[in-house]
Design an enzyme around this catalytic site. Structure first.
Site, PDB file in Angstrom:
ATOM      1  N   TYR C  91       0.827  -1.208   0.000  1.00  0.00           N
ATOM      2  CA  TYR C  91       0.000   0.000   0.000  1.00  0.00           C
ATOM      3  C   TYR C  91       0.863   1.260   0.000  1.00  0.00           C
ATOM      4  O   TYR C  91       0.378   2.333   0.299  1.00  0.00           O
ATOM      5  CB  TYR C  91      -0.960   0.008   1.180  1.00  0.00           C
ATOM      6  CG  TYR C  91      -2.143  -0.932   1.035  1.00  0.00           C
ATOM      7  CD1 TYR C  91      -3.023  -0.820  -0.046  1.00  0.00           C
ATOM      8  CD2 TYR C  91      -2.411  -1.911   1.991  1.00  0.00           C
ATOM      9  CE1 TYR C  91      -4.102  -1.665  -0.183  1.00  0.00           C
ATOM     10  CE2 TYR C  91      -3.501  -2.764   1.862  1.00  0.00           C
ATOM     11  CZ  TYR C  91      -4.348  -2.634   0.776  1.00  0.00           C
ATOM     12  OH  TYR C  91      -5.433  -3.467   0.648  1.00  0.00           O
ATOM     13  N   ASP C 150      -1.852  -8.556   9.076  1.00  0.00           N
ATOM     14  CA  ASP C 150      -0.886  -9.548   8.616  1.00  0.00           C
ATOM     15  C   ASP C 150       0.562  -9.171   8.890  1.00  0.00           C
ATOM     16  O   ASP C 150       1.293  -9.976   9.435  1.00  0.00           O
ATOM     17  CB  ASP C 150      -1.118  -9.853   7.137  1.00  0.00           C
ATOM     18  CG  ASP C 150      -2.328 -10.758   6.967  1.00  0.00           C
ATOM     19  OD1 ASP C 150      -2.417 -11.746   7.721  1.00  0.00           O
ATOM     20  OD2 ASP C 150      -3.179 -10.477   6.125  1.00  0.00           O
ATOM     21  N   HIS C 415       4.358  -6.839  -4.026  1.00  0.00           N
ATOM     22  CA  HIS C 415       2.986  -6.972  -4.511  1.00  0.00           C
ATOM     23  C   HIS C 415       2.246  -5.681  -4.241  1.00  0.00           C
ATOM     24  O   HIS C 415       2.659  -4.865  -3.422  1.00  0.00           O
ATOM     25  CB  HIS C 415       2.280  -8.141  -3.810  1.00  0.00           C
ATOM     26  CG  HIS C 415       2.378  -8.082  -2.319  1.00  0.00           C
ATOM     27  ND1 HIS C 415       3.242  -8.874  -1.594  1.00  0.00           N
ATOM     28  CD2 HIS C 415       1.760  -7.299  -1.404  1.00  0.00           C
ATOM     29  CE1 HIS C 415       3.141  -8.594  -0.314  1.00  0.00           C
ATOM     30  NE2 HIS C 415       2.257  -7.644  -0.159  1.00  0.00           N
ATOM     31  N   TYR C 498     -11.214   0.130  -0.821  1.00  0.00           N
ATOM     32  CA  TYR C 498     -11.205   0.662   0.554  1.00  0.00           C
ATOM     33  C   TYR C 498      -9.873   1.330   0.870  1.00  0.00           C
ATOM     34  O   TYR C 498      -9.767   2.045   1.870  1.00  0.00           O
ATOM     35  CB  TYR C 498     -11.520  -0.455   1.557  1.00  0.00           C
ATOM     36  CG  TYR C 498     -10.320  -1.179   2.125  1.00  0.00           C
ATOM     37  CD1 TYR C 498      -9.652  -2.143   1.384  1.00  0.00           C
ATOM     38  CD2 TYR C 498      -9.855  -0.898   3.411  1.00  0.00           C
ATOM     39  CE1 TYR C 498      -8.561  -2.802   1.905  1.00  0.00           C
ATOM     40  CE2 TYR C 498      -8.756  -1.556   3.931  1.00  0.00           C
ATOM     41  CZ  TYR C 498      -8.108  -2.509   3.174  1.00  0.00           C
ATOM     42  OH  TYR C 498      -7.013  -3.147   3.688  1.00  0.00           O
ATOM     43  N   ARG C 499      -8.869   1.142   0.039  1.00  0.00           N
ATOM     44  CA  ARG C 499      -7.518   1.592   0.372  1.00  0.00           C
ATOM     45  C   ARG C 499      -6.656   1.325  -0.851  1.00  0.00           C
ATOM     46  O   ARG C 499      -6.944   0.414  -1.629  1.00  0.00           O
ATOM     47  CB  ARG C 499      -7.042   0.715   1.531  1.00  0.00           C
ATOM     48  CG  ARG C 499      -5.696   0.998   2.109  1.00  0.00           C
ATOM     49  CD  ARG C 499      -5.454  -0.027   3.208  1.00  0.00           C
ATOM     50  NE  ARG C 499      -4.212   0.170   3.914  1.00  0.00           N
ATOM     51  CZ  ARG C 499      -3.711  -0.706   4.798  1.00  0.00           C
ATOM     52  NH1 ARG C 499      -4.365  -1.811   5.078  1.00  0.00           N
ATOM     53  NH2 ARG C 499      -2.582  -0.463   5.411  1.00  0.00           N
TER      54      ARG C 499
END
Lengths: 529, 114, 553
Positions: C91, C150, C415, C498-499
């Protein structure tokens, strides 16, 4: 006809005409007779000049009409005071904070737009009351509960944006909402959360959307007019059981509350409970009166002994359990195990109710609100003693020590003010919010100017006493909003100054609910304290 | 007893090799162990769910657990920590300071043969 | 040295000097080597000229130092970009949205200010990681669980502000939802406390969220309106016991009643752990099995080996197929399964599971598998075996995704998560698979097969999947373009993310466009009012300060 502050009578007349064009002539109220209906029935200023009476009321029937009204108000700089159902008696009712504001009455916007009993939510307009939604669900045989506020005529939206609380697992009403539509001070419509995505499929399922989550800005505020709001509902559970735990000694309150906090934080107790003591309702008992009359008052041991003789605990809590019949039994058994560490603890099991509940069982519920059925029984609290009440409602920590301290501090404060805590009613400490105690003191309102004046002073004094001890009010009557906001003063009122900056940016003409929660538009702001 | 003997051997080997390279002292190794536990172990330790260890094992690295290696060099350790490799990110100096990195290197090379 | 956009070299040099005075020379990073450590390790733009990179980094050690840095930034109009632990890889990591920003690295502010066992909460600074908080609680022997996401090295504050999720009871696994009370340094350098924290002697800052007046905490999530320097979190008391059980249904269409019943059970709190959906037939593993399967040397995404089944799955292409139903029936393999978790008293867990089975029994052919029963706390042996986040234990096991393994000899270098919110219904899962499978086909994406959503949120699904980031620039370029396409495809179907990582924040904010972008315009009005110089996290979540907006238009 009254005029809003700073508005000329010609402008006001023009505005009224335009309001009439926008919502229909019959939905703009200007006669004294009609406008009086918007006065606060429980106003602490009854018969006083200070009573904030509106100048007019406008009742739109849809979001476009709200937008039109807001745009007119901007043109003429007319202060609007928005209400949903206007029935939060004790916190201000339908009257504005600033006298001669125009009340924007949203009661006609009473559409129930959706109730989904697969994903358990509702989308409603501000005029929808708990009674309305309950009836709709019953009529359509949907298997969902609502969480009513104590007064069932309240608005789901109004109560949630005032951050009210109920009693079932969805009892934190603002927390249980999901998605808003808001008319901004400039008259534009905005949707929040997933509602900002055109064609969104999850407006009532995921509350945050993307980017800053702004919904909280529209609670206890004057930054927008909420015209739609989604609410998560609790699916009808199989059963409901209550169990009462009583403990014999004053000092048992510590472990009793610690046990309660554990059960609540573990989602074992999912509803509101409150700490009770028979000493509250035995006030009329002669023996207790005699003990109390003793010089220096009764000792703790004497009170404990007195209650023991009557076979009563010093403290008790009634725990509500929601879920499958076998589960609620297991949860109660576990709770008993947890509390059995307190010497002399006793347990009393209530009746197990299965849902849907047989109407014959209804009278067995002391307050049907705990099982999602709206009522007005809370108005029994004032009884016949007064013409209304205002709520003093500080938040205290969920610990036994804090409850004992608050009891002492407030009793002392009452004494100093020359009042007895006796004739005042006292509710709680209650767990309407999951992690703290809400303590409610009802201040009587009387149609007696002198008494009300004194009560207002006392109320303000209590706000200060509470703040000195680190207890702040979660909500208050319009008459005390400024005083309460004054206590939230960390770093020279940084929070209020932040609100003011945002207010000026979003509502430069200061038309929306001036003064709400102590937030004034720039033009009306007093020189910084 | 066994540990004491290992400790003695280690001390001896350090003494013998001291002239050959700057021997990390025991405090430095212990400090390195602590920093390693905080920053490296969650990915490179023993036990299930350690992606770093798993990845090295899949490459055929033996042993796959970094703490068991005796062939890591100080520059290589520093390069991996400051540049990352594959899905392992690099670490900032507010996370692992240069001093911490020296200690990790001391710890992971403690059993190296001179 | 790179200079922030619109700042002169001399002003920047002056600012750096003042930053050094504010936080200490060693905590201002300006060398290329040090600043490179702030690159996003998983950047899909890695190595390209438009990669988002910092000009410098400043690491204050306390709120007063943060205030000083913010004031200096205002003086010279220097864009600063706060990160907490900067470890939300996938992110965006610790890299800014606006290249040339100075990263405000809060990692050194790592104090655990309070952990209260009786009322189950913590108050922490932004540099505290989940590992740190977990260790503190273990060392003190407190009976509390932290809901961890996580990556265990993440920051409770950073993750919560990014609105991340975890694995325990619903009220804890929504990390923003479980916070209570904030301290924020505003763009003007002032400190503000929210909720009950605004009351100077507050006793309930971590017990009651909203205080009095507008509740503004949400404004500081996924935003650039302030620097959060303290935050309270509600923690979960360690339960007495844990129980799990798996529901297995035979047919494709059974997913619909499976989800409906699950919703009922979750929303009435019968099951209070994170439900774990899987498909035994299609070889889609449970999240909780993910790490364990990896450890056993298998990729969690391995497909069944049976040739007939492989062919049938390929033929169905994510759609309903009667032949797959028949195959599942014939072989007695469940089409879908859902593992339920229960935290609580031993007997209540058993009664809840029994009730859940009763409810699911309405689905013909349903089967049940008894799972694990643990009396808590776990033994050392059990701890090794379990899916750690479901027991409040931080880990990094999720990084196995894309890592090298026997089955995956071509490991990725990172990723990025594509994470749209879809309705919590079986129908929506089917539709999302149809839509995204079709899109993947058109875009030539090799990695998107049937996907089951995550259940972090109690009322909605996240249809999350990972795009690999690799060493090859061209492949990354193609993946970035595909990601952008999918954002649009999702929005066309009413699904929003959502993000997201900085690279995609503008694109996603653009899809939240109701009434001509009313929400974004609202954010911009607020931004201009409270951060007139536009110094804080320019561009974060699509919100740009006025001067950048004007330059763009």
């Amino acid at each position: 006809m009254r005029l809003p502050p700073g508005v000329s009578s010609a402008d006001f007349a023009d505005a009224i005409k335009q309001f009439q064009d926008a919502v229909g002539k019959e939905w703009v109220f200007t006669s004294d007779e009609d406008v009086d209906l918007y006065r606060d029935s429980y106003s602490p200023f009854w018969h006083e000049d200070e009573e904030p009476i509106p100048s007019a009321a406008v009742a739109p029937d849809g979001v476009e009409q709200v937008q039109a009204v807001v745009k007119i108000a901007n043109k003429y700089k007319i202060p609007l005071w928005t209400i949903s159902t206007g029935k939060n008696l004790g916190y201000g009712g339908s009257a504005p904070l600033l006298g001669s504001s125009v009340v924007l009455d949203l009661k006609r916007m009473d559409r129930i737009l959706e109730v989904n009993d697969k994903n358990h939510y509702a989308l409603v307009e501000p005029g929808v009351s708990y009674f309305d939604l309950y009836r709709y669900i019953q009529d359509n045989n949907l298997k969902v509960w609502i969480d009513p506020a104590d007064p069932g005529w309240g608005s789901l939206i109004g109560n949630a944006v005032d951050r009210g609380g109920g009693r079932t697992p969805m009892r934190d009403h603002f927390d249980a909402h999901c998605g808003m539509e808001v008319v901004l001070p400039n008259g534009e419509v905005m949707r929040t959360g997933m509602g900002a995505l055109p064609g969104s499929k999850t407006w009532q399922q995921y509350r945050y959307g993307f980017g800053p989550y702004v919904n909280g800005m529209f609670s206890q505020s004057n930054l927008g007019i909420v015209t739609k709001m989604g609410f998560w509902l609790f699916p009808e559970p199989e059963a409901y059981l209550t169990g009462t735990v009583s403990v014999p000694k004053r000092d048992d309150l510590g472990p009793l509350v610690a046990g309660l906090a554990y059960l609540m934080n573990s989602s074992i107790v999912l509803g509101t409970t409150s700490v009770a003591s028979p000493l509250n309702f035995l006030r009329g008992d002669a023996e207790l009166a005699a003990l109390r009359a003793k010089p220096g008052g009764p000792s703790t041991q004497e009170l404990e002994h007195y209650l023991q003789e009557k076979n009563m605990g010093y403290w008790s809590i009634e725990l509500p359990f929601y879920g499958p019949a076998k589960v609620v039994a297991a949860q109660w058994e576990y709770a008993k195990e947890k509390f059995s560490g307190i010497e002399g603890a006793t347990f009393k099991e209530g009746t197990l109710h299965r849902f849907p509940v047989d109407p014959k069982e209804l009278p067995q519920f002391q307050n049907s609100v705990a099982v999602g059925i709206p009522s007005l029984s809370v108005f029994g609290v004032g009884g016949t003693r007064s013409e209304g009440h205002v709520w003093f409602s500080p938040i205290v920590p969920m610990t036994g020590e804090a409850v004992l301290e608050a009891q002492q501090v407030f009793a002392d404060a009452y004494k100093e003010m020359g009042m007895s805590i006796g004739p005042l009613f006292f509710l709680g400490p209650a767990s309407n919010y999951p992690r703290c105690f809400l303590v409610l003191f009802g201040f009587p309102i009387e149609h007696d100017v002198e008494k009300n004046k004194k009560n207002r002073e006392n109320f303000k004094r209590l706000i200060k006493v509470a703040a000195e001890h680190g207890w702040g009010e979660y909500r208050t009557h319009t008459a005390f909003m400024e005083t309460v906001m004054d206590t939230y003063s960390f770093n020279n009122h940084a929070l209020r100054r932040f609100h003011e900056t945002v207010k000026d940016a979003l509502d430069p003409n200061g038309i929306l609910s001036p003064g709400k929660c102590g937030i004034w538009p720039k033009s009306m702001r007093k020189a910084s304290a | 007893m066994k540990n004491a003997r290992v400790g003695l051997l280690l001390a001896l080997s350090l003494m013998i090799t001291a002239p050959a390279f700057a021997a990390p002292d025991q405090d430095q190794i212990e400090k390195g162990h602590k920093v390693y536990d905080k920053w490296c172990f969650p990915c490179h330790g023993t036990g299930l769910g350690k992606p770093g260890t798993d990845s090295l094992a899949a490459r055929g690295q033996k042993p796959a657990v970094l703490e068991e290696r005796t062939d890591l060099t100080v520059p290589a350790i520093k390069t991996f920590v400051r540049h990352g490799v594959l899905f392992m990110p690099m670490f900032r100096k507010t996370e692992v300071s240069d001093a911490d990195l020296d200690a990790i290197a001391a710890y992971l090379t403690r059993n190296n043969k001179p | 040295m790179r200079v922030p956009p619109g700042v002169s070299a001399s002003d920047f040099a002056e600012a750096i000097k003042q930053f050094q005075e504010a936080v200490g020379k060693e905590w201002v990073f300006t060398s290329a080597e040090d600043v490179a450590l702030y690159r996003d390790a998983y950047s899909p733009l890695m190595g390209e000229p438009n990669e988002l990179v910092a000009s410098a980094a400043v690491a204050p050690d306390g709120v007063e130092q943060v205030q000083k840095v913010v004031k200096i930034a205002n003086r010279y109009k220097i864009p600063i970009y706060p990160v907490s632990t900067g470890k939300n890889l996938g992110y965006g990591g610790s890299a800014p949205v606006l290249s040339g920003s100075v990263v405000l690295d809060l990692k050194r502010m790592n104090r655990i200010l309070e952990v209260n066992e009786r009322n189950a909460y913590a108050l922490v600074e932004p540099g505290v990681s989940y590992f740190d908080l977990y260790r503190y609680i273990q060392e003190k022997g407190l009976k509390l669980w932290v809901d961890v996401p996580d990556p265990g090295w993440g920051s409770p504050i950073g993750n919560s502000l990014d609105r991340g999720g975890g694995y325990l009871m619903p009220q804890y696994r929504n990390h923003f939802d479980s916070h209570c009370g904030m301290e924020v340094v505003l763009a003007n350098g002032e400190v503000m406390r929210t909720g009950m924290g605004a009351l100077p002697a507050a006793q309930t800052w971590q017990e009651y969220k909203s205080g009095f007046g507008p509740w503004i905490d949400g404004m500081f999530s996924q935003s650039n309106f302030g620097v959060v320097t303290k935050m309270g979190f509600w923690l979960m008391p360690e339960p007495d016991a844990y129980l799990s059980g798996t529901v297995i249904v035979p047919r494709h269409d059974d997913l619909i009643p499976l989800v409906n019943t699950l919703n009922y059970l979750e929303n009435t709190r019968v099951t209070n752990g994170m439900p774990d959906l899987a498909s035994p037939l299609l070889g889609i593993p449970m999240l909780s099995e993910f790490a364990a399967r990896f450890d056993q040397g298998a990729t969690p995404f391995d497909r069944p080996q049976d040739a007939e089944l492989t062919a049938l799955i390929a033929k169905a292409g994510g759609n309903m197929s009667p032949e797959l139903d028949d195959y599942a029936q014939k072989k007695g393999i469940g089409y879908w399964s859902c593992k339920l978790s229960f935290y609580g008293a031993t007997k209540a867990n058993a009664a809840n599971w029994a009730y859940a089975k009763e409810k699911f029994s309405a689905i013909p052919g349903v089967k049940f598998e008894e799972g694990d029963v643990y009396k808590l706390p776990l033994t050392a042996e059990q701890r090794e075996k379990v899916h750690k986040p479901q027991f409040g234990i931080p880990s990094l096991a999720m990084f196995s995704i894309g890592a090298r393994s026997a089955m995956n000899p071509e490991p990725s270098t990172g990723h990025m998560w594509f994470s749209p919110i879809i309705p919590r219904t079986g129908e929506a899962i089917f539709e999302a698979n149809r839509v995204f499978a079709q899109a993947a086909k058109e875009l030539g994406l090799p990695f998107l097969n049937f996907n089951l959503p995550s259940t972090y949120w109690e009322r909605a699904f996240i249809f999350i999947f990972a795009f690999p980031v690799v060493k090859d620039i061209e492949t990354n370029k193609k993946n970035v373009a595909s990601f952008r396409k999918l954002i649009q495809v999702a929005a066309d179907h009413g699904w929003g993310e959502y993000r997201t990582a900085p690279v995609f924040q503008d694109a996603i904010m653009n899809t939240y466009s109701f009434n001509n972008h009313a929400l974004l315009h609202f954010h911009e009005t607020v931004k201009d009012a409270i951060d007139p110089n536009g110094i804080l996290s320019a561009g974060r979540y699509g919100i740009w300060p006025k001067h950048v907006r004007e330059a763009k238009s």
